[in-house]
Design a protein around this motif. Structure first.
Motif, PDB file in Angstrom:
ATOM      1  N   THR A  23      11.997  -7.288  -2.527  1.00  0.00           N
ATOM      2  CA  THR A  23      13.020  -6.832  -1.716  1.00  0.00           C
ATOM      3  C   THR A  23      13.524  -7.466  -0.496  1.00  0.00           C
ATOM      4  OG1 THR A  23      11.269  -5.602  -0.515  1.00  0.00           O
ATOM      5  CG2 THR A  23      12.163  -4.532  -2.363  1.00  0.00           C
ATOM      6  N   ASN A  24      14.684  -7.310  -0.141  1.00  0.00           N
ATOM      7  CA  ASN A  24      14.889  -8.157   1.255  1.00  0.00           C
ATOM      8  C   ASN A  24      14.140  -8.299   2.144  1.00  0.00           C
ATOM      9  OD1 ASN A  24      16.918  -9.441  -0.445  1.00  0.00           O
ATOM     10  ND2 ASN A  24      18.380  -8.020  -0.069  1.00  0.00           N
ATOM     11  N   GLU A  25      13.982  -7.048   2.724  1.00  0.00           N
ATOM     12  CA  GLU A  25      13.031  -6.586   3.944  1.00  0.00           C
ATOM     13  C   GLU A  25      11.714  -6.358   3.604  1.00  0.00           C
ATOM     14  OE1 GLU A  25      14.242  -7.039   6.909  1.00  0.00           O
ATOM     15  OE2 GLU A  25      16.030  -7.912   6.181  1.00  0.00           O
ATOM     16  N   ARG A  26      10.895  -7.241   3.960  1.00  0.00           N
ATOM     17  CA  ARG A  26       9.199  -6.897   3.783  1.00  0.00           C
ATOM     18  C   ARG A  26       8.680  -6.696   5.304  1.00  0.00           C
ATOM     19  NH1 ARG A  26       4.810  -7.853   0.624  1.00  0.00           N
ATOM     20  NH2 ARG A  26       3.426  -6.199   1.605  1.00  0.00           N
ATOM     21  N   VAL A  27       8.090  -5.490   5.618  1.00  0.00           N
ATOM     22  CA  VAL A  27       7.367  -5.631   6.663  1.00  0.00           C
ATOM     23  C   VAL A  27       5.759  -5.758   6.538  1.00  0.00           C
ATOM     24  CG1 VAL A  27       6.981  -3.794   8.765  1.00  0.00           C
ATOM     25  CG2 VAL A  27       9.224  -3.775   7.651  1.00  0.00           C
ATOM     26  N   LEU A  28       5.410  -6.547   7.194  1.00  0.00           N
ATOM     27  CA  LEU A  28       4.021  -6.850   6.959  1.00  0.00           C
ATOM     28  C   LEU A  28       2.971  -5.870   7.606  1.00  0.00           C
ATOM     29  CD1 LEU A  28       3.875 -10.660   6.814  1.00  0.00           C
ATOM     30  CD2 LEU A  28       3.854  -9.192   4.670  1.00  0.00           C
ATOM     31  N   SER A  29       1.888  -5.379   7.216  1.00  0.00           N
ATOM     32  CA  SER A  29       1.060  -4.568   8.085  1.00  0.00           C
ATOM     33  C   SER A  29       0.407  -5.581   8.889  1.00  0.00           C
ATOM     34  CB  SER A  29      -0.015  -3.961   7.186  1.00  0.00           C
ATOM     35  OG  SER A  29      -0.877  -5.024   6.433  1.00  0.00           O
ATOM     36  N   THR A  30      -0.318  -4.973  10.134  1.00  0.00           N
ATOM     37  CA  THR A  30      -0.711  -5.703  11.097  1.00  0.00           C
ATOM     38  C   THR A  30      -2.321  -5.747  10.553  1.00  0.00           C
ATOM     39  OG1 THR A  30       0.540  -5.051  12.869  1.00  0.00           O
ATOM     40  CG2 THR A  30      -1.630  -5.895  13.575  1.00  0.00           C
ATOM     41  N   LEU A  31      -2.917  -6.900  10.514  1.00  0.00           N
ATOM     42  CA  LEU A  31      -4.254  -7.165  10.246  1.00  0.00           C
ATOM     43  C   LEU A  31      -5.470  -6.309  11.452  1.00  0.00           C
ATOM     44  CD1 LEU A  31      -4.169 -10.193   8.209  1.00  0.00           C
ATOM     45  CD2 LEU A  31      -4.228  -7.729   7.358  1.00  0.00           C
ATOM     46  N   PRO A  32      -6.566  -5.941  11.041  1.00  0.00           N
ATOM     47  CA  PRO A  32      -7.286  -5.469  11.934  1.00  0.00           C
ATOM     48  C   PRO A  32      -7.842  -6.745  12.640  1.00  0.00           C
ATOM     49  CG  PRO A  32      -7.754  -4.334  10.080  1.00  0.00           C
ATOM     50  CD  PRO A  32      -6.815  -5.294   9.771  1.00  0.00           C
ATOM     51  N   GLN A  33      -8.801  -6.735  13.872  1.00  0.00           N
ATOM     52  CA  GLN A  33      -9.162  -7.869  14.447  1.00  0.00           C
ATOM     53  C   GLN A  33     -10.749  -7.832  14.178  1.00  0.00           C
ATOM     54  OE1 GLN A  33      -7.852  -7.315  18.745  1.00  0.00           O
ATOM     55  NE2 GLN A  33      -7.208  -9.280  18.398  1.00  0.00           N
ATOM     56  N   PHE A  34     -11.315  -6.606  13.748  1.00  0.00           N
ATOM     57  CA  PHE A  34     -12.776  -6.489  13.487  1.00  0.00           C
ATOM     58  C   PHE A  34     -12.861  -5.862  12.419  1.00  0.00           C
ATOM     59  CE2 PHE A  34     -12.237  -6.149  18.111  1.00  0.00           C
ATOM     60  CZ  PHE A  34     -12.603  -7.252  18.596  1.00  0.00           C
ATOM     61  N   TYR A  35     -14.090  -6.444  11.506  1.00  0.00           N
ATOM     62  CA  TYR A  35     -14.250  -5.875  10.223  1.00  0.00           C
ATOM     63  C   TYR A  35     -15.975  -5.575  10.294  1.00  0.00           C
ATOM     64  CZ  TYR A  35      -9.787  -7.869   8.985  1.00  0.00           C
ATOM     65  OH  TYR A  35      -8.521  -8.030   8.900  1.00  0.00           O
ATOM     66  N   ARG A  36     -16.237  -4.293  10.470  1.00  0.00           N
ATOM     67  CA  ARG A  36     -17.774  -3.972  10.287  1.00  0.00           C
ATOM     68  C   ARG A  36     -18.168  -3.381   9.276  1.00  0.00           C
ATOM     69  NH1 ARG A  36     -15.811  -2.516  15.616  1.00  0.00           N
ATOM     70  NH2 ARG A  36     -16.275  -4.079  17.267  1.00  0.00           N
ATOM     71  N   THR A  37     -17.489  -2.974   8.439  1.00  0.00           N
ATOM     72  CA  THR A  37     -17.841  -2.096   7.334  1.00  0.00           C
ATOM     73  C   THR A  37     -17.100  -2.278   5.992  1.00  0.00           C
ATOM     74  OG1 THR A  37     -16.353  -0.035   7.595  1.00  0.00           O
ATOM     75  CG2 THR A  37     -18.518  -0.051   8.738  1.00  0.00           C
ATOM     76  N   ALA A  38     -17.581  -1.713   4.945  1.00  0.00           N
ATOM     77  CA  ALA A  38     -16.756  -2.187   3.712  1.00  0.00           C
ATOM     78  C   ALA A  38     -15.218  -1.258   3.812  1.00  0.00           C
ATOM     79  CB  ALA A  38     -17.531  -1.532   2.669  1.00  0.00           C
ATOM     80  N   GLU A  39     -15.342  -0.249   4.395  1.00  0.00           N
ATOM     81  CA  GLU A  39     -13.936   0.358   4.595  1.00  0.00           C
ATOM     82  C   GLU A  39     -12.878  -0.383   5.539  1.00  0.00           C
ATOM     83  OE1 GLU A  39     -17.150   3.262   3.391  1.00  0.00           O
ATOM     84  OE2 GLU A  39     -17.160   1.996   5.120  1.00  0.00           O
ATOM     85  N   ASP A  40     -13.303  -0.949   6.442  1.00  0.00           N
ATOM     86  CA  ASP A  40     -12.672  -1.826   7.205  1.00  0.00           C
ATOM     87  C   ASP A  40     -12.013  -2.931   6.253  1.00  0.00           C
ATOM     88  OD1 ASP A  40     -13.477  -0.565   9.497  1.00  0.00           O
ATOM     89  OD2 ASP A  40     -15.000  -2.065  10.149  1.00  0.00           O
ATOM     90  N   ILE A  41     -12.867  -3.566   5.499  1.00  0.00           N
ATOM     91  CA  ILE A  41     -12.432  -4.431   4.632  1.00  0.00           C
ATOM     92  C   ILE A  41     -11.417  -4.042   3.662  1.00  0.00           C
ATOM     93  CG2 ILE A  41     -13.007  -6.203   2.532  1.00  0.00           C
ATOM     94  CD1 ILE A  41     -15.669  -6.668   4.361  1.00  0.00           C
TER      95      ILE A  41
END
Length: 280
Positions: A188-206
């Motif tokens: 698609t022409n327009e693609r809004v990228l998600s913001t990546l978290p700054q911290f990854y402590r758990t499997a859920e974060d990843i």
């Protein structure tokens, strides 16, 4: 005869965003790439004869000049100005054409191995510049960190520290052409990228960053990939996704035993490749 025995690790993609198709035909990407301890084994022996040979134990993987590892070796021998040749033996443990980066890792490992054997002392930055001429994923394996990869995959930056994870890999034996997947991708022409978290402590974060735009091409062609993803979640995976252009599916598990149990339940009665690995 000088010989070096090396391991070439596979990778999974925690994130694969395709941003746009570039005028040169390549695609602008945003990826998060993670090495895992599933490795090909590579033996490099320098010889006094100028011949360069590459042999591989896996059907479907070319020997000789058509092998990306041969091309990597040729570049390094030419750079050295040496009349030496080499015998390279590759034992393939990483499934082929599976989205795990096996060929790229082999090439990167050969570049680093020849750099050592030939005493060239090239910095990693230079090896990565050579690597990208062989394949977009090659620099990542020289970078040796969990990476945010941008551009065609060659612009690498270190991701915030991530906890070690147990990962179940299932490959249904379907060979997927990366070139075909990218050719078939509708953007698609327009693609809004998600913001990546700054911290990854758990499997859920990843797992919160999991996305692979290439699934929109590969899964309709090979629905078994979606079936495996569902089974991963059913048997306890925190998150599951296709790696690269497929057809490998991976899932993150809280411990090794759970991953092994899920692997048995999913692959029993099939000829699918199954392995439990750890992140590097």
């Amino acid at each position: 005869m000088q010989t070096l025995n090396l391991k070439a690790p596979a990778k999974v993609n925690y994130l694969l965003d395709v941003i746009r198709r570039r005028p040169d035909g390549y695609h602008e990407l945003r990826m998060v790439m993670q090495r895992i301890n599933l490795c090909d084994e590579i033996s490099i022996s320098l010889t006094d004869s100028p011949a360069l040979t590459v042999t591989c134990d896996k059907n479907g993987v070319p020997d000789g000049p058509d092998n990306i590892a041969w091309k990597a070796a040729r570049i390094m021998l030419d750079l050295s100005g040496s009349n030496q040749g080499a015998d390279i033996v590759i034992t393939k443990n990483i499934p082929v054409a599976a989205g795990l980066g096996g060929g790229s890792s082999d090439a990167a490992t050969v570049l680093m191995g020849f750099n050592e054997l030939l005493n060239l002392s090239l910095p990693d930055k230079r090896l990565m510049e050579i690597g990208v001429t062989l394949g977009a994923d090659v620099p990542f394996f020289i970078f040796k960190n969990t990476a945010l990869a941008e551009g065609i995959g060659e612009k690498l930056s270190v991701m915030p520290e991530m906890p070690k994870m147990w990962i179940l890999i299932i490959n249904p034996g379907v060979h997927v052409s990366t070139a075909w997947v990218y050719r078939s991708l509708e953007l698609t022409n327009e693609r809004v990228l998600s913001t990546l978290p700054q911290f990854y402590r758990t499997a859920e974060d990843i797992c919160s960053i999991f996305n692979n735009d290439l699934e929109s091409v590969t899964i309709p062609a090979f629905p078994v990939i979606a079936d495996i993803k569902k089974l991963m979640i059913q048997y306890g995976s925190t998150g599951s996704m296709m790696s690269g252009s497929g057809s490998t599916v991976f899932g993150i598990f809280s411990n090794k035993k759970e991953a092994e149990n899920a692997g048995k339940l999913i692959s029993t009665g099939t000829d699918w490749y199954s392995a439990v690995v750890e992140t590097l």
